[in-house]
Design a protein around this motif. Structure first.
Motif, PDB file in Angstrom:
ATOM      1  N   GLU A  97      -4.218   0.497  -3.253  1.00  0.00           N
ATOM      2  CA  GLU A  97      -3.522   1.794  -2.413  1.00  0.00           C
ATOM      3  C   GLU A  97      -1.874   1.846  -3.206  1.00  0.00           C
ATOM      4  OE1 GLU A  97      -3.720   1.940   2.004  1.00  0.00           O
ATOM      5  OE2 GLU A  97      -5.075   0.295   1.725  1.00  0.00           O
ATOM      6  N   LEU A 105      -3.348   5.523   4.905  1.00  0.00           N
ATOM      7  CA  LEU A 105      -4.754   5.868   4.928  1.00  0.00           C
ATOM      8  C   LEU A 105      -5.301   5.085   6.077  1.00  0.00           C
ATOM      9  CD1 LEU A 105      -5.571   6.094   1.228  1.00  0.00           C
ATOM     10  CD2 LEU A 105      -5.198   7.909   2.744  1.00  0.00           C
ATOM     11  N   SER A 106      -6.114   5.751   7.021  1.00  0.00           N
ATOM     12  CA  SER A 106      -6.665   5.145   8.149  1.00  0.00           C
ATOM     13  C   SER A 106      -7.873   4.144   7.822  1.00  0.00           C
ATOM     14  CB  SER A 106      -6.928   6.196   9.257  1.00  0.00           C
ATOM     15  OG  SER A 106      -7.643   7.137   8.688  1.00  0.00           O
ATOM     16  N   SER A 163     -12.594  10.498   1.619  1.00  0.00           N
ATOM     17  CA  SER A 163     -12.607   9.993   0.150  1.00  0.00           C
ATOM     18  C   SER A 163     -14.026  10.343  -0.222  1.00  0.00           C
ATOM     19  CB  SER A 163     -12.558   8.569   0.399  1.00  0.00           C
ATOM     20  OG  SER A 163     -11.385   8.051   1.104  1.00  0.00           O
ATOM     21  N   ILE A 217      -9.383  11.208  -2.967  1.00  0.00           N
ATOM     22  CA  ILE A 217      -8.755  11.021  -1.592  1.00  0.00           C
ATOM     23  C   ILE A 217      -8.037  12.261  -1.263  1.00  0.00           C
ATOM     24  CG2 ILE A 217      -7.761   9.450   0.199  1.00  0.00           C
ATOM     25  CD1 ILE A 217      -8.188   7.346  -1.726  1.00  0.00           C
ATOM     26  N   PRO A 275      -9.338   3.316   4.194  1.00  0.00           N
ATOM     27  CA  PRO A 275      -9.399   3.648   2.749  1.00  0.00           C
ATOM     28  C   PRO A 275     -10.720   3.012   2.361  1.00  0.00           C
ATOM     29  CG  PRO A 275      -8.134   1.737   3.301  1.00  0.00           C
ATOM     30  CD  PRO A 275      -8.369   2.665   4.834  1.00  0.00           C
ATOM     31  N   GLN A 308      -7.904  12.862   4.976  1.00  0.00           N
ATOM     32  CA  GLN A 308      -8.178  11.328   4.718  1.00  0.00           C
ATOM     33  C   GLN A 308      -9.995  11.038   4.456  1.00  0.00           C
ATOM     34  OE1 GLN A 308      -6.515   8.097   6.283  1.00  0.00           O
ATOM     35  NE2 GLN A 308      -4.435   9.392   6.908  1.00  0.00           N
ATOM     36  N   VAL A 358      -5.301  13.633   1.193  1.00  0.00           N
ATOM     37  CA  VAL A 358      -4.496  12.655   2.079  1.00  0.00           C
ATOM     38  C   VAL A 358      -4.373  13.489   3.534  1.00  0.00           C
ATOM     39  CG1 VAL A 358      -3.507  11.618   0.430  1.00  0.00           C
ATOM     40  CG2 VAL A 358      -2.453  13.658   1.189  1.00  0.00           C
ATOM     41  N   ARG A 417       0.834  -1.211   0.099  1.00  0.00           N
ATOM     42  CA  ARG A 417       0.069   0.223  -0.070  1.00  0.00           C
ATOM     43  C   ARG A 417       0.763   1.181   0.032  1.00  0.00           C
ATOM     44  NH1 ARG A 417      -2.404  -0.165   6.180  1.00  0.00           N
ATOM     45  NH2 ARG A 417      -1.002  -1.889   6.969  1.00  0.00           N
TER      46      ARG A 417
END
Length: 430
Positions: free
Chosen positions: A138, A129-130, A169, A162, A132, A167, A164, A110
């Motif tokens: 990823e 990403l916490s 989406s 997304i 996704p 975080q 970043v 990822r």
């Protein structure tokens, strides 16, 4: 290497000495960061010297042959079992070099994001990403061409945007109706984040075709089912699509036509595998131990670069045209058997002028050993938008060792300065 025009002035001796010592003190206090390496521009053979001791993540070394500085971005300290670039035409650097994306194996493969400081040449604060989106690939994320904090990817049949930094989406499009029971993979997109393309995978896990979606019109521009697809790529403009097939043939589509029109089916010496696209252009290998640059509107007319010097007897390469200055393209060479340097450019990262003048900038030895054409060990160098940094993958001379991501710092690409010097003012001759 960038050049500048110097206006000569004659000063009184006392004033000149004072200025000289002021400059010398400033240089000495600033340290080696102000000392620019002399970029090698010849076509000679440069063997790899003995390996330097491998630094820990965050440390820098200097390439002993080419004089460029190299930053090690990753090591095993965060628990990953290997790292590297996402791919040569998947951008490592975001729009303004404030973030970099690294492919790490942390339980699974990822992206891990780091803050990047291009002035001090440091990377810090890595995070994944916490939460996704479901199924997000990823390891195949593409930075926005417009917004520094935004990246794009596919998950299942969905295209995602997304942020970043937050975080968060956002679903761009559900293309389930265009699939054949599997998922989408290897997404590419135009630089303005409008045209997206991906391969279609069937329920058996085999690539079965491709689809092109245009966000501004919410329309599927093109969809084809084919059993021999290797990958697809939209050029930076979003006007063209390249379809690479497993037999080395290629299709070029004009996406601006209604419906999109097949411009050419390339076979034999006109075909290619590894490549990258610019704005309406593509950079590939070419016949005659050369590289090729061509306009996608007329893809059989090939501008040869460094003919006779780019041997494929023992080496392969990956290409990157992610820099905004498309007068230069990047290639990362590697031995498919893990062998040494035998010819010019072997095991190197190099910039090549796309105008056919055979100008080159020799950047660094990547020191990665890809025995049995090991994909994970291939350098897959990826250049930044401003052309000043190149990220690459390396196992640092250990074919059985871990891979990590490194960044080499280079000077800006040279461009011709055709402006006449300014008329001197307040000139005094003593």
């Amino acid at each position: 290497m960038a050049t500048s025009t110097t206006h000569k002035r004659t000063y009184a001796i006392a004033g000149s000495l004072s200025l000289f010592w002021t400059i010398m003190v400033a240089v000495l206090m600033a340290g080696p960061a102000l000392v620019a390496a002399e970029v090698k521009t010849d076509l000679g053979v440069y063997p790899e010297p003995s390996l330097q001791p491998l630094p820990q993540a965050g440390a820098k070394i200097t390439d002993p042959v080419f004089g460029t500085r190299i930053l090690r971005v990753t090591d095993a300290s965060d628990g990953n079992s290997g790292a590297g670039t996402l791919y040569s035409y998947y951008p490592t650097f975001n729009k303004d070099n404030s973030y970099i994306a690294v492919r790490e194996t942390l339980g699974y493969s990822r992206a891990k994001f780091f803050r990047f400081d291009p002035v001090n040449f440091t990377a810090s604060g890595g995070f994944v990403l916490s939460s996704p989106p479901a199924g997000l690939q990823e390891y195949y994320l593409m930075w926005s061409g417009l917004y520094p904090n935004v990246t794009f990817g596919v998950g299942g049949h969905n295209i995602w945007q997304i942020n970043v930094a937050t975080q968060q989406s956002t679903l761009i499009k559900d293309l389930s109706s265009q699939g054949v029971g599997g998922y989408l993979t290897q997404m590419s997109k135009s630089l303005d984040d409008d045209v997206f393309a991906a391969s279609i995978v069937n329920s058996g896990g085999t690539e079965a075709g491709f689809v092109v979606y245009k966000r501004s019109t919410n329309s599927v521009l093109l969809r084809r089912l084919a059993s021999n697809v290797n990958e697809v790529q939209v050029d930076k403009s979003g006007d063209y699509l390249i379809v690479v097939y497993n037999d080395g043939s290629d299709d070029i589509y004009d996406l601006t036509a209604t419906p999109p029109r097949l411009i050419a089916h390339l076979t034999g010496s006109n075909g290619f595998f590894h490549h990258d696209c610019g704005v309406g252009t593509v950079f590939t290998a070419a016949a005659g131990n050369a590289l090729g640059y061509r306009r996608l509107a007329n893809p059989t007319a090939i501008q040869l670069m460094v003919p006779g010097y780019w041997s494929y007897a023992t080496q392969q390469d990956h290409f990157s045209m992610l820099a905004d200055n498309e007068q230069w393209a990047v290639a990362s060479r590697y031995s498919s058997s893990g062998g040494p340097v035998l010819r010019p450019f072997d095991n190197e990262i190099v910039k090549i002028a796309t105008d056919g003048t055979d100008r080159v900038q020799r950047i660094a030895h990547h020191r990665s050993v890809a025995v049995n054409n090991n994909y994970n060990a291939q350098p897959k160098a990826s250049v930044s938008r401003d052309g000043n940094f190149i990220a690459f993958t390396s196992n640092w001379g250990n074919p059985n060792g871990r891979t990590d991501m490194y960044i080499v710092q280079i000077s800006a690409s040279p461009t011709a300065d055709i402006r006449p010097p300014a008329t001197p003012v307040n000139l005094r001759i003593y």
